[in-house]
Design a protein around this motif. Sequence first.
Motif, PDB file in Angstrom:
ATOM      1  N   ALA A 193      14.444  53.562  35.371  1.00 23.49           N
ATOM      2  CA  ALA A 193      15.131  54.712  34.787  1.00 23.49           C
ATOM      3  C   ALA A 193      15.162  55.890  35.754  1.00 23.49           C
ATOM      4  O   ALA A 193      16.151  56.636  35.816  1.00 23.49           O
ATOM      5  CB  ALA A 193      14.452  55.118  33.482  1.00 23.49           C
ATOM      6  N   LEU A 194      14.095  56.062  36.524  1.00 27.38           N
ATOM      7  CA  LEU A 194      14.072  57.141  37.520  1.00 27.38           C
ATOM      8  C   LEU A 194      15.185  56.934  38.546  1.00 27.38           C
ATOM      9  O   LEU A 194      15.846  57.894  38.961  1.00 27.38           O
ATOM     10  CB  LEU A 194      12.711  57.191  38.217  1.00 27.38           C
ATOM     11  N   ASN A 195      15.392  55.694  38.939  1.00 30.10           N
ATOM     12  CA  ASN A 195      16.476  55.388  39.877  1.00 30.10           C
ATOM     13  C   ASN A 195      17.829  55.706  39.266  1.00 30.10           C
ATOM     14  O   ASN A 195      18.713  56.285  39.917  1.00 30.10           O
ATOM     15  CB  ASN A 195      16.427  53.909  40.271  1.00 30.10           C
ATOM     16  N   GLY A 203      13.272  55.569  43.338  1.00 26.94           N
ATOM     17  CA  GLY A 203      12.197  54.657  42.952  1.00 26.94           C
ATOM     18  C   GLY A 203      11.363  54.221  44.136  1.00 26.94           C
ATOM     19  O   GLY A 203      10.123  54.134  44.043  1.00 26.94           O
ATOM     20  N   ASP A 204      12.012  53.933  45.267  1.00 27.58           N
ATOM     21  CA  ASP A 204      11.270  53.536  46.470  1.00 27.58           C
ATOM     22  C   ASP A 204      10.360  54.662  46.947  1.00 27.58           C
ATOM     23  O   ASP A 204       9.215  54.422  47.341  1.00 27.58           O
ATOM     24  CB  ASP A 204      12.245  53.149  47.589  1.00 27.58           C
ATOM     25  N   ARG A 205      10.880  55.890  46.912  1.00 23.69           N
ATOM     26  CA  ARG A 205      10.061  57.020  47.367  1.00 23.69           C
ATOM     27  C   ARG A 205       8.880  57.253  46.433  1.00 23.69           C
ATOM     28  O   ARG A 205       7.778  57.586  46.882  1.00 23.69           O
ATOM     29  CB  ARG A 205      10.924  58.280  47.476  1.00 23.69           C
ATOM     30  N   VAL A 206       9.105  57.048  45.145  1.00 22.10           N
ATOM     31  CA  VAL A 206       8.011  57.190  44.178  1.00 22.10           C
ATOM     32  C   VAL A 206       6.944  56.134  44.434  1.00 22.10           C
ATOM     33  O   VAL A 206       5.744  56.439  44.492  1.00 22.10           O
ATOM     34  CB  VAL A 206       8.548  57.078  42.732  1.00 22.10           C
ATOM     35  N   ASP A 229       7.469  44.609  42.171  1.00 24.93           N
ATOM     36  CA  ASP A 229       8.485  45.633  42.408  1.00 24.93           C
ATOM     37  C   ASP A 229       7.989  47.021  42.018  1.00 24.93           C
ATOM     38  O   ASP A 229       8.250  48.005  42.727  1.00 24.93           O
ATOM     39  CB  ASP A 229       9.753  45.304  41.615  1.00 24.93           C
ATOM     40  N   ASP A 230       7.288  47.113  40.891  1.00 22.01           N
ATOM     41  CA  ASP A 230       6.839  48.412  40.382  1.00 22.01           C
ATOM     42  C   ASP A 230       5.319  48.548  40.397  1.00 22.01           C
ATOM     43  O   ASP A 230       4.792  49.535  39.870  1.00 22.01           O
ATOM     44  CB  ASP A 230       7.305  48.613  38.925  1.00 22.01           C
ATOM     45  N   ALA A 231       4.612  47.583  40.944  1.00 18.66           N
ATOM     46  CA  ALA A 231       3.165  47.493  40.710  1.00 18.66           C
ATOM     47  C   ALA A 231       2.347  47.451  41.994  1.00 18.66           C
ATOM     48  O   ALA A 231       2.802  46.969  43.040  1.00 18.66           O
ATOM     49  CB  ALA A 231       2.856  46.267  39.860  1.00 18.66           C
ATOM     50  N   ILE A 232       1.117  47.943  41.881  1.00 20.52           N
ATOM     51  CA  ILE A 232       0.140  47.942  42.961  1.00 20.52           C
ATOM     52  C   ILE A 232      -1.176  47.436  42.383  1.00 20.52           C
ATOM     53  O   ILE A 232      -1.558  47.804  41.264  1.00 20.52           O
ATOM     54  CB  ILE A 232      -0.031  49.350  43.553  1.00 20.52           C
ATOM     55  N   SER A 233      -1.855  46.589  43.122  1.00 24.52           N
ATOM     56  CA  SER A 233      -3.102  46.005  42.639  1.00 24.52           C
ATOM     57  C   SER A 233      -4.277  46.431  43.508  1.00 24.52           C
ATOM     58  O   SER A 233      -4.123  46.731  44.697  1.00 24.52           O
ATOM     59  CB  SER A 233      -3.009  44.479  42.619  1.00 24.52           C
ATOM     60  N   ALA A 271      11.358  65.601  36.902  1.00 28.88           N
ATOM     61  CA  ALA A 271      10.676  64.584  36.099  1.00 28.88           C
ATOM     62  C   ALA A 271       9.275  64.359  36.637  1.00 28.88           C
ATOM     63  O   ALA A 271       9.034  64.463  37.846  1.00 28.88           O
ATOM     64  CB  ALA A 271      11.456  63.267  36.116  1.00 28.88           C
ATOM     65  N   GLY A 272       8.361  64.044  35.732  1.00 32.21           N
ATOM     66  CA  GLY A 272       7.019  63.684  36.145  1.00 32.21           C
ATOM     67  C   GLY A 272       6.901  62.176  36.325  1.00 32.21           C
ATOM     68  O   GLY A 272       7.706  61.411  35.782  1.00 32.21           O
ATOM     69  N   VAL A 273       5.932  61.748  37.090  1.00 32.65           N
ATOM     70  CA  VAL A 273       5.690  60.333  37.334  1.00 32.65           C
ATOM     71  C   VAL A 273       4.351  59.963  36.698  1.00 32.65           C
ATOM     72  O   VAL A 273       3.361  60.667  36.875  1.00 32.65           O
ATOM     73  CB  VAL A 273       5.652  60.019  38.842  1.00 32.65           C
TER      74      VAL A 273
END
Length: 330
Positions: A193-195, A203-206, A229-233, A271-273
Motif C-alpha cells: 500500500a505504501l508503494n 517500498g524498497d527504500r522503506v 519481499d517484506d520480511a527480515i529474520s 505516513a508512518g512505518v
Amino acid sequence: MGEHDGIQDDIRQHTSSTLLGQLDLIAADAAAIFPHSGSDALDRDYAERIGRLLIELLAAAVGVGEVDAHHARLSALRHVAAERALTIEQLFSFAYLTERTALDELALDDTAGATTEAWPLVAQLVRRASFELLAALAARAQSDAGSAAVIDPLTTLHTRSLFDTVLSKEADRAGRFGYGIALIVFDVDHLAALNEQHGSGVGDRVLERVGILIRQYFRQHDWVARYGDDAISVLLTRTDAEHADELADKVRATIEERLVLTDHRSDQARAGVTISAGVVRVAGAAGTLIDPERLRLDAEAAVDRAKELGRNRVESVIASTSATRTLPRS
C-alpha cells in the motif's frame, strides 16, 4: 591478570594446541562424512585439505578469541574452495561438521576433556570460535566478487539461502548441546500500500531503512537476513534467545518512532512505518532434535496472528511439539 584469567588463558592455549596436534585426525574424520558437492562426492584428499584449513582457523580463533576476515588461512580456504566451486553454504556445513568432530576429539583429552572440570570452558571456547569462523567466512564472501549469493543487494543483509543454512546448522547444534534458540520474523506492515500511495520504489527504500535499523540493533554475531519481499529474520542463540520477545518489541517500537515518510517538498509527514513480528523460542534441552522448517512455520504463523490482531505488535510462541523431539538414547 588475575588467577582465574590466567587459568582460562592456559585452557585456551592448551585447547588451541591440542586442535593443531590432532589436525590430521580431525580433518580425516570430518572429510569422511562431508556432504557431496553437486552430484559427485568430493575426493577424500581434497576434503581433507579443506578440513585442515578449517581446523587451523578454529585453533587460531580459540587461541586469540577471533578470526579476521583477512586471515591468511581464510584466504587459502577461499582459494581451495574455488577449485571445486564450493558454495558458502557448503563451507558453512563443513565448518559446523569440523566443530562437532573437533569437540568429539577434544572430549578424549586427559587434561581438559569431557571428564574434567575444564570441559565446559573448552566446549564454550570451541563453539564461540566456530561462530567467529563462520562470521569471518561470511564477511570474506561479502567482500569477494561472488557476494551476491550471500548478501541481499537491497538491504545488505544476508540472503535467505544463507540464513536457512545457518538456521539448520544452529538448530542442530542447539539440540545437541542443549542451549536455547529463537527465530524472529519481522514483516513491514502495508508495504504494498505504501508503494501504491506514495510512488514506486518507496517500498524498497522503506525495507532498506528497516534493514539498517534492525542490523544496527542486534549484535554483530546475531544472524540477520532478508527473509522475503517484506520480511527480515533474526536468529538468536543461548542467552540472547531468552530475551527474544523483549528485543523484538524494542525493534518494533524503534521502527514506529523513527521511520516516518516525509514529503520533502512540504517537509510534512505523509505516513508512518510499522512492523509486525513473530517470535518462536525453543528452550535448551540436550539431546533434542529441532526441526528448522517447523520453526519457520511457527514464526510465520505468529507474524500472521500479529497482523490479524491489528499489526504493529509482537506475537510470541514456544516451539510447537512437532518442531522438537527427544533423540533416542544410543
